[in-house]
Design a protein around this motif. Sequence first.
Motif, short mmCIF file in Angstrom:
data_model
loop_
_atom_site.label_atom_id
_atom_site.label_comp_id
_atom_site.label_asym_id
_atom_site.label_seq_id
_atom_site.Cartn_x
_atom_site.Cartn_y
_atom_site.Cartn_z
N ALA A 118 -31.93 44.59 50.12
CA ALA A 118 -32.80 45.37 51.00
C ALA A 118 -34.25 44.97 50.77
O ALA A 118 -35.03 44.85 51.73
N VAL A 119 -34.61 44.74 49.51
CA VAL A 119 -35.96 44.27 49.19
C VAL A 119 -36.22 42.92 49.84
O VAL A 119 -37.29 42.68 50.42
N LEU A 120 -35.24 42.01 49.79
CA LEU A 120 -35.39 40.69 50.40
C LEU A 120 -35.64 40.82 51.90
O LEU A 120 -36.54 40.16 52.46
N ILE A 121 -34.87 41.67 52.58
CA ILE A 121 -35.03 41.85 54.02
C ILE A 121 -36.41 42.39 54.34
O ILE A 121 -37.10 41.92 55.26
N LEU A 122 -36.85 43.40 53.58
CA LEU A 122 -38.16 44.00 53.84
C LEU A 122 -39.29 43.00 53.61
O LEU A 122 -40.26 42.96 54.38
N VAL A 123 -39.17 42.21 52.56
CA VAL A 123 -40.21 41.21 52.29
C VAL A 123 -40.27 40.18 53.41
O VAL A 123 -41.36 39.82 53.89
N LEU A 124 -39.12 39.70 53.86
CA LEU A 124 -39.10 38.70 54.93
C LEU A 124 -39.63 39.28 56.24
O LEU A 124 -40.22 38.55 57.05
N LEU A 125 -39.45 40.58 56.44
CA LEU A 125 -39.93 41.21 57.67
C LEU A 125 -41.44 41.44 57.65
O LEU A 125 -42.13 41.17 58.64
#
Length: 309
Positions: A287-294
């Motif tokens: 979830a952290v990875l998705i938020l960072v990429l967004l």
Amino acid sequence: MDHLLQHLINGLVIGSVYALIALGYTMVYGIMQLINFAHGEIVMIGAMVTITCINLLLGANVALPGILLLTIGLAMAIPVSMALGYGIERVAYRPLRNAPRLAPLITAIGLSIVLQQLATLIWGRNYRPFPAILDIKTFEIGGAVITNLQIAIIVLAILIMAALFFLIERSKLGRAMRATAQNIDVARLMGVNTNTIISLTFVIGSALGAVAGVMVAANYDQAHAYMGFLIGLKAFTAAVLGGIGNLAGAVVGGLVLGIVESLGAGYLSDLTGGVLTSSYKDIFAFAVLILVLLFRPSGLLGERVAERA
């Protein structure tokens, strides 16, 4: 409050491991603009070689203190991982250095699968317990518990990261690595053997991965042939979180990811009365990875690079 402190301690321990592995990813990316997805398997092989060496010594009835047995096992695993890292760069990546970006990416994924299968042939699919050679002692801090092994993991990780930063910032090799990362063609014209520098980058990253693999195996009392896949993805997430290509970012990203994962999984388990256990911690990492990429693709410490017109 004791739960918060316990989660923070657990997060710092696993975050230190993520940081070490993330440094391997970010060093290679900084120089070659390449994600070495086989790096997680190098971590796994470091752990498995160490366990195998210790078991061989125990089987030979070698009467040595546990810490010395661990040191010998690690001293065998590091050269094996370094040689593997060098071989991967020399055989798989160097011929594709000028190929389209997709080619080395596919090669990296293929190498990861090949190494997993080779490890399965050598060590099997079952979990290998970490030998009970260490005298584990527990200490209580504000209601939270920490072991001497966890303290050693954090301290050793800090010392290794400090040594790496000194190498990069103060040594002749470090200057050559920074020059190669900045502009490989200009570095070559200035007399830097860029092929050697790139190979050494893989070798150093592999050594860090081997140490991290042993830390994981010792902390969780087990290792297996597929452990590198998930921990490698999480370390890659940490590198992206901190800013891929940024050494300080890899460290910050690893620690932040470890703490977020531990806090999220711990409080999720507490709030649900144990129905949702800590095995759900992977949700928070990705979830952290998705938020960072967004919202911040360059990472916490990464720099936004403007496109030239």
